[in-house]
Design a protein around this motif. Structure first.
Motif, PDB file in Angstrom:
ATOM      1  N   GLY A  10      31.607 -17.289 -13.686  1.00 23.67           N
ATOM      2  CA  GLY A  10      31.259 -15.964 -13.132  1.00 23.67           C
ATOM      3  C   GLY A  10      32.510 -15.254 -12.662  1.00 23.67           C
ATOM      4  N   ALA A  11      33.640 -15.537 -13.327  1.00 18.50           N
ATOM      5  CA  ALA A  11      34.950 -15.029 -12.879  1.00 18.50           C
ATOM      6  C   ALA A  11      35.079 -13.514 -12.983  1.00 18.50           C
ATOM      7  N   THR A  12      34.210 -12.879 -13.784  1.00 16.86           N
ATOM      8  CA  THR A  12      34.329 -11.429 -13.988  1.00 16.86           C
ATOM      9  C   THR A  12      33.545 -10.615 -12.964  1.00 16.86           C
ATOM     10  N   GLY A  13      32.678 -11.271 -12.171  1.00 16.27           N
ATOM     11  CA  GLY A  13      31.782 -10.555 -11.259  1.00 16.27           C
ATOM     12  C   GLY A  13      32.456 -10.199  -9.940  1.00 16.27           C
ATOM     13  N   MET A  14      31.655  -9.633  -9.063  1.00 15.75           N
ATOM     14  CA  MET A  14      32.129  -9.181  -7.749  1.00 15.75           C
ATOM     15  C   MET A  14      32.754 -10.348  -6.970  1.00 15.75           C
ATOM     16  N   VAL A  15      32.054 -11.464  -6.912  1.00 17.29           N
ATOM     17  CA  VAL A  15      32.568 -12.628  -6.178  1.00 17.29           C
ATOM     18  C   VAL A  15      33.674 -13.306  -6.984  1.00 17.29           C
ATOM     19  N   ARG A  39      28.597 -12.073 -22.955  1.00 19.40           N
ATOM     20  CA  ARG A  39      29.117 -10.703 -23.141  1.00 19.40           C
ATOM     21  C   ARG A  39      30.635 -10.655 -22.976  1.00 19.40           C
ATOM     22  N   SER A  40      31.162 -11.484 -22.073  1.00 22.03           N
ATOM     23  CA  SER A  40      32.607 -11.479 -21.792  1.00 22.03           C
ATOM     24  C   SER A  40      33.347 -12.556 -22.569  1.00 22.03           C
ATOM     25  N   ALA A  41      32.616 -13.581 -23.022  1.00 23.02           N
ATOM     26  CA  ALA A  41      33.270 -14.730 -23.672  1.00 23.02           C
ATOM     27  C   ALA A  41      34.036 -14.285 -24.911  1.00 23.02           C
ATOM     28  N   ASP A  70      32.440 -19.034 -22.428  1.00 21.03           N
ATOM     29  CA  ASP A  70      31.015 -18.879 -22.121  1.00 21.03           C
ATOM     30  C   ASP A  70      30.639 -19.954 -21.094  1.00 21.03           C
ATOM     31  N   ALA A  71      30.222 -19.515 -19.903  1.00 19.18           N
ATOM     32  CA  ALA A  71      29.907 -20.474 -18.834  1.00 19.18           C
ATOM     33  C   ALA A  71      28.754 -21.404 -19.217  1.00 19.18           C
ATOM     34  N   ASN A  72      27.926 -20.974 -20.161  1.00 19.47           N
ATOM     35  CA  ASN A  72      26.798 -21.821 -20.583  1.00 19.47           C
ATOM     36  C   ASN A  72      27.238 -22.982 -21.459  1.00 19.47           C
ATOM     37  N   SER A  91      31.417 -21.900  -8.666  1.00 18.48           N
ATOM     38  CA  SER A  91      30.350 -21.208  -9.394  1.00 18.48           C
ATOM     39  C   SER A  91      29.995 -19.912  -8.678  1.00 18.48           C
ATOM     40  N   ALA A  92      30.185 -18.794  -9.382  1.00 16.14           N
ATOM     41  CA  ALA A  92      29.804 -17.474  -8.854  1.00 16.14           C
ATOM     42  C   ALA A  92      28.950 -16.783  -9.909  1.00 16.14           C
ATOM     43  N   LEU A  93      27.980 -17.528 -10.425  1.00 21.66           N
ATOM     44  CA  LEU A  93      27.121 -17.006 -11.492  1.00 21.66           C
ATOM     45  C   LEU A  93      25.944 -16.244 -10.914  1.00 21.66           C
ATOM     46  N   GLU A  94      25.549 -15.195 -11.594  1.00 20.40           N
ATOM     47  CA  GLU A  94      24.347 -14.449 -11.227  1.00 20.40           C
ATOM     48  C   GLU A  94      23.374 -14.612 -12.395  1.00 20.40           C
ATOM     49  N   MET A  95      22.533 -15.629 -12.296  1.00 22.48           N
ATOM     50  CA  MET A  95      21.550 -15.903 -13.352  1.00 22.48           C
ATOM     51  C   MET A  95      20.247 -16.294 -12.657  1.00 22.48           C
ATOM     52  N   GLY A  96      19.197 -16.582 -13.416  1.00 22.55           N
ATOM     53  CA  GLY A  96      17.954 -17.070 -12.823  1.00 22.55           C
ATOM     54  C   GLY A  96      18.219 -18.387 -12.092  1.00 22.55           C
ATOM     55  N   VAL A 158      27.334 -26.495  -1.877  1.00 16.64           N
ATOM     56  CA  VAL A 158      27.111 -25.047  -1.914  1.00 16.64           C
ATOM     57  C   VAL A 158      27.436 -24.424  -0.563  1.00 16.64           C
ATOM     58  N   LYS A 159      27.537 -23.108  -0.579  1.00 21.52           N
ATOM     59  CA  LYS A 159      27.673 -22.390   0.684  1.00 21.52           C
ATOM     60  C   LYS A 159      26.415 -21.534   0.891  1.00 21.52           C
ATOM     61  N   PRO A 160      26.131 -21.175   2.140  1.00 17.06           N
ATOM     62  CA  PRO A 160      24.888 -20.441   2.392  1.00 17.06           C
ATOM     63  C   PRO A 160      24.997 -18.961   2.068  1.00 17.06           C
ATOM     64  N   ILE A 192      26.658  -2.925   0.233  1.00 16.19           N
ATOM     65  CA  ILE A 192      26.199  -2.778  -1.157  1.00 16.19           C
ATOM     66  C   ILE A 192      26.801  -3.857  -2.052  1.00 16.19           C
ATOM     67  N   SER A 193      28.040  -4.282  -1.777  1.00 17.75           N
ATOM     68  CA  SER A 193      28.676  -5.287  -2.642  1.00 17.75           C
ATOM     69  C   SER A 193      27.917  -6.607  -2.618  1.00 17.75           C
ATOM     70  N   GLY A 194      27.059  -6.794  -1.626  1.00 16.83           N
ATOM     71  CA  GLY A 194      26.241  -8.008  -1.565  1.00 16.83           C
ATOM     72  C   GLY A 194      25.284  -8.112  -2.731  1.00 16.83           C
ATOM     73  N   GLY A 196      26.119  -7.524  -5.844  1.00 13.98           N
ATOM     74  CA  GLY A 196      26.848  -7.678  -7.113  1.00 13.98           C
ATOM     75  C   GLY A 196      27.084  -6.330  -7.762  1.00 13.98           C
ATOM     76  N   TYR A 197      27.553  -6.351  -9.019  1.00  9.70           N
ATOM     77  CA  TYR A 197      27.850  -5.113  -9.735  1.00  9.70           C
ATOM     78  C   TYR A 197      26.931  -4.956 -10.944  1.00  9.70           C
ATOM     79  N   PRO A 198      26.353  -3.799 -11.241  1.00  5.02           N
ATOM     80  CA  PRO A 198      26.496  -2.527 -10.540  1.00  5.02           C
ATOM     81  C   PRO A 198      25.625  -2.437  -9.289  1.00  5.02           C
ATOM     82  N   GLY A 347      31.726 -14.599   3.352  1.00  5.36           N
ATOM     83  CA  GLY A 347      30.361 -14.881   2.894  1.00  5.36           C
ATOM     84  C   GLY A 347      30.272 -15.336   1.449  1.00  5.36           C
ATOM     85  N   ALA A 348      31.381 -15.370   0.730  1.00  2.00           N
ATOM     86  CA  ALA A 348      31.306 -15.766  -0.687  1.00  2.00           C
ATOM     87  C   ALA A 348      32.581 -16.514  -1.089  1.00  2.00           C
ATOM     88  N   ALA A 349      33.547 -15.822  -1.730  1.00  5.36           N
ATOM     89  CA  ALA A 349      34.681 -16.546  -2.321  1.00  5.36           C
ATOM     90  C   ALA A 349      35.557 -17.252  -1.275  1.00  5.36           C
TER      91      ALA A 349
HETATM   92  P1  NAP Z   1      27.896 -10.129 -10.235  1.00  2.00           P
HETATM   93  O1  NAP Z   1      28.908  -9.157  -9.779  1.00  2.00           O
HETATM   94  O2  NAP Z   1      26.663  -9.616 -10.888  1.00  2.00           O
HETATM   95  O3  NAP Z   1      28.614 -11.176 -11.235  1.00  2.00           O
HETATM   96  C1  NAP Z   1      27.862 -12.132 -11.935  1.00  2.00           C
HETATM   97  C2  NAP Z   1      28.719 -13.052 -12.789  1.00  2.00           C
HETATM   98  O4  NAP Z   1      27.829 -13.952 -13.496  1.00  2.00           O
HETATM   99  C3  NAP Z   1      29.545 -12.328 -13.862  1.00  2.00           C
HETATM  100  O5  NAP Z   1      30.740 -13.029 -14.072  1.00  2.00           O
HETATM  101  C4  NAP Z   1      28.655 -12.435 -15.099  1.00  2.00           C
HETATM  102  O6  NAP Z   1      29.375 -12.394 -16.319  1.00  2.00           O
HETATM  103  C5  NAP Z   1      28.068 -13.828 -14.906  1.00  2.00           C
HETATM  104  N1  NAP Z   1      26.801 -13.965 -15.641  1.00  2.00           N
HETATM  105  C6  NAP Z   1      25.736 -13.130 -15.608  1.00  2.00           C
HETATM  106  N2  NAP Z   1      24.779 -13.570 -16.467  1.00  2.00           N
HETATM  107  C7  NAP Z   1      25.263 -14.713 -17.036  1.00  2.00           C
HETATM  108  C8  NAP Z   1      24.757 -15.600 -18.029  1.00  2.00           C
HETATM  109  N3  NAP Z   1      23.552 -15.443 -18.579  1.00  2.00           N
HETATM  110  N4  NAP Z   1      25.522 -16.664 -18.376  1.00  2.00           N
HETATM  111  C9  NAP Z   1      26.741 -16.869 -17.813  1.00  2.00           C
HETATM  112  N5  NAP Z   1      27.296 -16.017 -16.897  1.00  2.00           N
HETATM  113  C10 NAP Z   1      26.548 -14.965 -16.507  1.00  2.00           C
HETATM  114  O7  NAP Z   1      27.354 -11.039  -9.023  1.00  2.00           O
HETATM  115  P2  NAP Z   1      28.143 -11.458  -7.672  1.00  2.00           P
HETATM  116  O8  NAP Z   1      27.845 -10.502  -6.584  1.00  2.00           O
HETATM  117  O9  NAP Z   1      29.550 -11.755  -8.027  1.00  2.00           O
HETATM  118  O10 NAP Z   1      27.390 -12.803  -7.270  1.00  2.00           O
HETATM  119  C11 NAP Z   1      27.681 -14.036  -7.895  1.00  2.00           C
HETATM  120  C12 NAP Z   1      26.921 -15.138  -7.182  1.00  2.00           C
HETATM  121  O11 NAP Z   1      27.371 -15.215  -5.810  1.00  2.00           O
HETATM  122  C13 NAP Z   1      25.409 -14.908  -7.123  1.00  2.00           C
HETATM  123  O12 NAP Z   1      24.756 -16.136  -7.258  1.00  2.00           O
HETATM  124  C14 NAP Z   1      25.211 -14.316  -5.736  1.00  2.00           C
HETATM  125  O13 NAP Z   1      23.914 -14.562  -5.234  1.00  2.00           O
HETATM  126  C15 NAP Z   1      26.254 -15.076  -4.937  1.00  2.00           C
HETATM  127  N6  NAP Z   1      26.728 -14.410  -3.717  1.00  2.00           N
HETATM  128  C16 NAP Z   1      27.120 -13.101  -3.763  1.00  2.00           C
HETATM  129  C17 NAP Z   1      27.602 -12.503  -2.596  1.00  2.00           C
HETATM  130  C18 NAP Z   1      28.052 -11.059  -2.549  1.00  2.00           C
HETATM  131  O14 NAP Z   1      28.353 -10.576  -1.444  1.00  2.00           O
HETATM  132  N7  NAP Z   1      28.125 -10.349  -3.675  1.00  2.00           N
HETATM  133  C19 NAP Z   1      27.669 -13.225  -1.420  1.00  2.00           C
HETATM  134  C20 NAP Z   1      27.269 -14.574  -1.423  1.00  2.00           C
HETATM  135  C21 NAP Z   1      26.815 -15.139  -2.582  1.00  2.00           C
HETATM  136  P3  NAP Z   1      29.581 -10.991 -17.131  1.00  2.00           P
HETATM  137  O15 NAP Z   1      30.603 -10.209 -16.366  1.00  2.00           O
HETATM  138  O16 NAP Z   1      30.087 -11.453 -18.441  1.00  2.00           O
HETATM  139  O17 NAP Z   1      28.256 -10.313 -17.185  1.00  2.00           O
END
Ligand code: NAP
Length: 366
Positions: A10-15, A39-41, A70-72, A91-96, A158-160, A192-194, A196-198, A347-349
């Motif tokens: 999940g290296a490309t996401g917000m966290v 999508r990013s792989a 591909d993280a999968n 792990s900073a994945l946003e999936m089910g 994990v972290k809370p 709002i950053s909580g 994720g993006y967008p 709260g995250a990274a």
């Molecule tokens: P985000 O910005 O939506 O980023 C999600 C990441 O997961 C992206 O790297 C995305 O890759 C990847 N991803 C999405 N679908 C995937 C799939 N099917 N297979 C593999 N990778 C996939 O979310 P985020 O805010 O960074 O949050 C990441 C995690 O941290 C979540 O579990 C969230 O609950 C948790 N968290 C977030 C915060 C916060 O403040 N934002 C705080 C604490 C915990 P692509 O870029 O390729 O789509």
């Protein structure tokens, strides 16, 4: 000392982006492996985040040249592990939830420890939910977890949720000093950053407050009980107290979750000056062991009547400190105060990195 090579799922996401920048020049860990969705792989990291880099600080040139996997596809991480490029993953994945849980299990089963930000494993009874200052002893469950699953090297920690970071340490500090809380009402104002993006659509957020964040109130009320719990018969048994009732609101702030807390003590009631002294003196293992990501002062109390504020206080001590203010008597419970913590850092990274440092300090990562 050679740095430990680490991967970010999940290296490309917000966290994920916060991980990338916070690990730049880290004294122990070095990012050598990045993975995200299909999508990013196959793209270079710089290309994968082009147009959606959210932070003021940018990534180091060598990170921009890393190929996103591909993280999968766990086999890619196993190959990187064999080449000495990925000893464990954040792990900073946003999936089910089910998908995330299965994927994190697959990494651990293949011998790659997973330090996760996702909520998928927070309720797995033999997975520790760590706040490094509060329950570092919960890492003792890791050998039990590994044995139960037949994992030799891999494990999951994990972290809370980010919503609870601001009020857990002040409550813990008071409990340690002999003033445990019995009942708490907390109202959060979450950035709002909580999401994720967008994230939340701009038309829902500008000039507005959304009084609902799916699943957040349940997490805010229950996760503290696991963190305050104890290891019994091979699982983490939840504490019974404090009882928490939460209101969670999304507000138009970019970063930094604020919480207003009303607290009733179980028995002894300290004076306001005693409470401030307890918070000022509070330290945990990260501070005594001088872990690199640890804030020097985990709780900072501000005397000004209009603090903490997200814009002014969220970056305190690298974004790792909790900033508190407005301590005063409560007409219904005993005390009330306002607390703030940076949601994508503490709260995250940042919290994830501190957990990894704790695990290394305890000998679980090498
Ligand atoms: P985000 O910005 O939506 O980023 C999600 C990441 O997961 C992206 O790297 C995305 O890759 C990847 N991803 C999405 N679908 C995937 C799939 N099917 N297979 C593999 N990778 C996939 O979310 P985020 O805010 O960074 O949050 C990441 C995690 O941290 C979540 O579990 C969230 O609950 C948790 N968290 C977030 C915060 C916060 O403040 N934002 C705080 C604490 C915990 P692509 O870029 O390729 O789509």
């Amino acid at each position: 000392m050679a740095k430990i090579p680490v991967g970010i799922l999940g290296a490309t996401g917000m966290v994920g982006q916060q991980y990338i920048t916070l690990l730049n020049d880290h004294p122990w860990f070095e990012v050598r492996y990045v993975a995200a969705s299909p999508r990013s792989a196959g793209k270079k990291y710089a290309e994968a985040v082009s147009g959606r880099w959210h932070l003021a600080k940018t990534f180091a040139p060598h990170i921009g040249g890393l190929m996103v996997e591909d993280a999968n596809d766990v086999s890619r991480a196993v190959a990187a592990f064999k080449k000495g490029e990925c000893s464990f993953v954040f792990s900073a994945l946003e999936m089910g939830k089910d998908e995330t849980r299965a994927l994190e299990d697959a990494y651990a089963a293949e011998g790659i420890p997973v330090i996760s930000n996702a909520s998928a494993h927070r309720w797995t009874p033999d997975v520790p939910v760590l706040i490094a200052e509060i329950n570092p002893d919960h890492t003792d469950i890791i050998p039990i977890q590994k044995k139960a699953r037949g994992w030799d090297r891999g494990f999951i920690a994990v972290k809370p949720n980010c919503s609870i970071q601001s009020y857990m340490k002040p409550i813990h500090a008071l409990a340690q000093a002999g003033y445990p809380a019995q009942r708490i009402i907390v109202s959060t104002m979450q950035a709002i950053s909580g999401a994720g993006y967008p994230g939340v659509p701009s038309l829902d957020m500008i000039d507005n407050i959304v009084p609902y964040i799916g699943g957040e109130e349940e997490k805010s009320e229950k996760e503290p009980l696991k963190i305050f719990g104890s290891i019994e018969n091979g699982v983490i048994k939840n504490a019974d107290f404090p009882k928490i009732s939460a209101h969670c609101n999304r507000v138009p702030v970019t970063d930094g979750h604020t919480a207003c807390i009303n607290l009733e003590f179980a028995a002894k009631k300290p004076s306001l000056d005693e409470i401030k002294a307890v918070w000022y003196a509070y330290k945990g293992l990260p501070q005594t062991a001088d872990l690199p990501m640890a804030p020097k002062q985990p709780i900072i109390y501000r005397e000004e009547e209009n603090r903490p504020q997200p814009r002014k206080d969220r970056d305190a001590d690298k974004g790792m400190a909790v900033v508190i203010g407005r301590l005063r008597p409560c007409n219904v419970f005993d005390i009330r105060f306002t607390a703030l913590s940076h949601n994508t850092v503490r709260g995250a990274a940042g919290g994830g990195i501190l957990n990894a440092e704790l695990l290394k300090h305890k000998g679980y990562l090498s």
